[in-house]
Design a protein around this motif. Structure first.
Motif, PDB file in Angstrom:
ATOM      1  N   VAL A 268       0.888  -1.120  -0.129  1.00 38.13           N
ATOM      2  CA  VAL A 268      -0.142   0.035  -0.110  1.00 38.13           C
ATOM      3  C   VAL A 268       0.782   1.408  -0.246  1.00 38.13           C
ATOM      4  N   ARG A 269       0.392   2.047  -0.484  1.00 40.27           N
ATOM      5  CA  ARG A 269       1.059   3.645  -0.377  1.00 40.27           C
ATOM      6  C   ARG A 269       0.057   4.737   0.007  1.00 40.27           C
ATOM      7  N   ARG A 270       0.595   5.320   1.256  1.00 36.99           N
ATOM      8  CA  ARG A 270      -0.403   6.441   1.606  1.00 36.99           C
ATOM      9  C   ARG A 270       0.539   7.953   1.470  1.00 36.99           C
ATOM     10  N   LEU A 271      -0.126   8.478   0.373  1.00 37.79           N
ATOM     11  CA  LEU A 271       0.941   9.709  -0.173  1.00 37.79           C
ATOM     12  C   LEU A 271       0.219  10.889   0.299  1.00 37.79           C
ATOM     13  N   GLY A 272      -0.780  11.058   0.389  1.00 35.97           N
ATOM     14  CA  GLY A 272      -1.421  12.164   1.450  1.00 35.97           C
ATOM     15  C   GLY A 272      -2.378  13.086   0.591  1.00 35.97           C
ATOM     16  N   ALA A 273      -2.479  12.768  -0.831  1.00 37.71           N
ATOM     17  CA  ALA A 273      -3.139  14.077  -1.765  1.00 37.71           C
ATOM     18  C   ALA A 273      -3.914  13.140  -2.684  1.00 37.71           C
ATOM     19  N   ALA A 274      -5.143  13.001  -2.746  1.00 37.64           N
ATOM     20  CA  ALA A 274      -5.959  12.115  -3.538  1.00 37.64           C
ATOM     21  C   ALA A 274      -5.895  12.600  -4.848  1.00 37.64           C
ATOM     22  N   ALA A 275      -5.691  13.867  -5.085  1.00 38.09           N
ATOM     23  CA  ALA A 275      -5.747  14.518  -6.521  1.00 38.09           C
ATOM     24  C   ALA A 275      -4.305  13.770  -7.316  1.00 38.09           C
ATOM     25  N   ILE A 276      -3.372  13.860  -6.529  1.00 38.32           N
ATOM     26  CA  ILE A 276      -2.364  13.309  -6.863  1.00 38.32           C
ATOM     27  C   ILE A 276      -2.281  11.624  -7.220  1.00 38.32           C
ATOM     28  N   ASP A 277      -2.965  11.301  -6.222  1.00 37.32           N
ATOM     29  CA  ASP A 277      -2.882   9.520  -6.024  1.00 37.32           C
ATOM     30  C   ASP A 277      -3.541   9.297  -7.212  1.00 37.32           C
ATOM     31  N   LEU A 278      -4.730   9.946  -7.628  1.00 37.63           N
ATOM     32  CA  LEU A 278      -5.632   9.506  -8.969  1.00 37.63           C
ATOM     33  C   LEU A 278      -4.834   9.728 -10.043  1.00 37.63           C
ATOM     34  N   CYS A 279      -3.915  10.660 -10.229  1.00 39.57           N
ATOM     35  CA  CYS A 279      -3.109  10.701 -11.415  1.00 39.57           C
ATOM     36  C   CYS A 279      -1.947   9.946 -11.522  1.00 39.57           C
ATOM     37  N   LEU A 280      -1.505   9.380 -10.413  1.00 37.68           N
ATOM     38  CA  LEU A 280      -0.369   8.430 -10.277  1.00 37.68           C
ATOM     39  C   LEU A 280      -0.777   7.032 -10.582  1.00 37.68           C
ATOM     40  N   ALA A 281      -2.158   6.905 -10.293  1.00 39.95           N
ATOM     41  CA  ALA A 281      -3.057   5.631 -10.833  1.00 39.95           C
ATOM     42  C   ALA A 281      -3.152   5.831 -12.392  1.00 39.95           C
ATOM     43  N   ALA A 282      -3.306   6.966 -12.894  1.00 42.44           N
ATOM     44  CA  ALA A 282      -3.500   7.178 -14.343  1.00 42.44           C
ATOM     45  C   ALA A 282      -2.476   6.711 -15.058  1.00 42.44           C
ATOM     46  N   GLU A 283      -0.966   7.165 -14.475  1.00 43.36           N
ATOM     47  CA  GLU A 283       0.099   6.906 -15.299  1.00 43.36           C
ATOM     48  C   GLU A 283       0.744   5.713 -14.893  1.00 43.36           C
ATOM     49  N   GLY A 284       0.093   4.915 -13.982  1.00 35.60           N
ATOM     50  CA  GLY A 284       0.406   3.403 -13.706  1.00 35.60           C
ATOM     51  C   GLY A 284       1.610   3.480 -12.544  1.00 35.60           C
ATOM     52  N   SER A 285       1.948   4.562 -12.018  1.00 35.06           N
ATOM     53  CA  SER A 285       2.923   4.791 -10.735  1.00 35.06           C
ATOM     54  C   SER A 285       2.185   4.031  -9.572  1.00 35.06           C
ATOM     55  N   LEU A 286       0.949   3.953  -9.683  1.00 37.84           N
ATOM     56  CA  LEU A 286       0.073   3.086  -8.680  1.00 37.84           C
ATOM     57  C   LEU A 286      -0.703   2.304  -9.509  1.00 37.84           C
ATOM     58  N   ASP A 287      -0.931   0.954  -9.142  1.00 38.42           N
ATOM     59  CA  ASP A 287      -1.700   0.149 -10.031  1.00 38.42           C
ATOM     60  C   ASP A 287      -3.123   0.408  -9.748  1.00 38.42           C
ATOM     61  N   ALA A 288      -3.720   0.813  -8.715  1.00 39.32           N
ATOM     62  CA  ALA A 288      -4.994   1.215  -7.970  1.00 39.32           C
ATOM     63  C   ALA A 288      -5.048   2.139  -7.026  1.00 39.32           C
ATOM     64  N   TYR A 289      -6.064   2.812  -6.687  1.00 40.48           N
ATOM     65  CA  TYR A 289      -6.332   3.766  -5.535  1.00 40.48           C
ATOM     66  C   TYR A 289      -7.636   3.637  -5.101  1.00 40.48           C
ATOM     67  N   TYR A 290      -8.040   3.688  -3.770  1.00 38.35           N
ATOM     68  CA  TYR A 290      -9.369   3.741  -3.465  1.00 38.35           C
ATOM     69  C   TYR A 290      -9.418   4.711  -2.042  1.00 38.35           C
ATOM     70  N   GLU A 291     -10.367   5.425  -1.630  1.00 36.29           N
ATOM     71  CA  GLU A 291     -10.545   5.935  -0.843  1.00 36.29           C
ATOM     72  C   GLU A 291     -11.798   6.314  -0.237  1.00 36.29           C
TER      73      GLU A 291
END
Ligand code: LIP
Length: 266
Positions: A184-207
């Motif tokens: 898991v990664r808790r990076l602290g900013a949902a807007a960025i988390d969603l974008c990291l998932a969009a670029e594949g730097s995260l495989d998925a995101y939920y909150e």
């Protein structure tokens, strides 16, 4: 240029100015000026200053438009058509602690549908953009999400709320999931988390517990990168849950979150 790209161009120029202001105020030193929902839900002078600057810029460029912002709520403007959805500094706690993971998030919504969005990491300058039907980009590179198809090997982003009982519930959900994913990664900013998932730097995101301004722009970036961005059990994205994952991972993660009651509790 079509209207969506015009709105995006305006959003990008306004968000870049906002990121510059946020960065300058960060360099000058940041202190909480107030708390909101709980003692740990802080607002800084920069959150407010950035929001004021963005509102003024939007009203100067498009006097008739409405704005919904995290700090000052909704001003109806003339309420003709376009509503701007703004998080002046998403990841305020990161901003307070000078952790370089905070963003200006600005989306344009037409008749209830988000049609353009930009997220700028104000610390690094990284920029994610999307237009409805026009794809998603990071610094101009087209995005297509993660190619991971196995949830057991998925790096999943998530987050925790400002209320202790909510965090305990979220931790229990994560405890049920953590043994079934890569990490898991808790990076602290949902807007960025969603974008990291969009670029594949995260495989998925939920909150659970996100507000519209946390996910409006990042959610469009993720969707335009080909991810499914939903709530649970047929619900749309909202405060109960936001899940963003490529089609190959979405069902597995979604169904496990339903079993764990991730959208329930405080
Ligand atoms: C934050 C979200 C984050 C969440 C935090 C908070 P803020 O928004 O981006 O994902 O975990 O609890 O809601 O308060 O920094 O705008």
């Amino acid at each position: 240029m079509d209207r969506e790209h015009e709105l995006l161009a305006l959003a990008v120029s306004i968000a870049r100015e906002a990121a510059t202001l946020a960065r300058a105020m960060r360099a000058a030193g940041v202190d909480p000026v107030a708390t909101k929902s709980t003692l740990t839900d802080v607002v800084t002078a920069a959150d407010r200053a950035v929001e004021r600057q963005v509102r003024e810029a939007i009203h100067a460029a498009r006097p008739g438009d409405a704005v919904l912002g995290e700090e000052f709520g909704t001003d109806s403007g003339a309420g003709k058509g376009v509503r701007w959805i703004l998080d002046p500094i998403d990841g305020t706690v990161n901003y307070l602690y000078d952790l370089p993971q905070y963003a200006v998030s600005l989306a344009a919504e037409v008749d209830g549908t988000v049609v353009a969005g930009v997220v700028i990491n104000a610390a690094t300058g990284k920029e994610w953009t999307a237009v409805l039907g026009g794809g998603a980009f990071a610094n101009g590179r087209r995005l297509s999400g993660s190619v991971q198809t196995d949830l057991r090997q998925a790096l999943v982003g998530t987050g925790f709320g400002y209320a202790a009982d909510r965090r305990l519930h979220q931790a229990a959900v994560l405890a049920g999931l953590i043994g079934e994913i890569r990490d898991v990664r808790r990076l602290g900013a949902a807007a960025i988390d969603l974008c990291l998932a969009a670029e594949g730097s995260l495989d998925a995101y939920y909150e659970k517990g996100l507000n519209t301004w946390d996910h409006a722009a990042g959610g469009l970036v993720a969707a335009e990168a080909g991810l499914l961005v939903t709530g649970l059990s047929g619900a749309p994205v909202g405060p109960d849950m936001v899940v963003a994952a490529p089609p190959a991972l979405h069902k597995g993660l979604h169904d496990r979150l339903v079993e764990l009651g991730a959208d329930k509790g405080p």
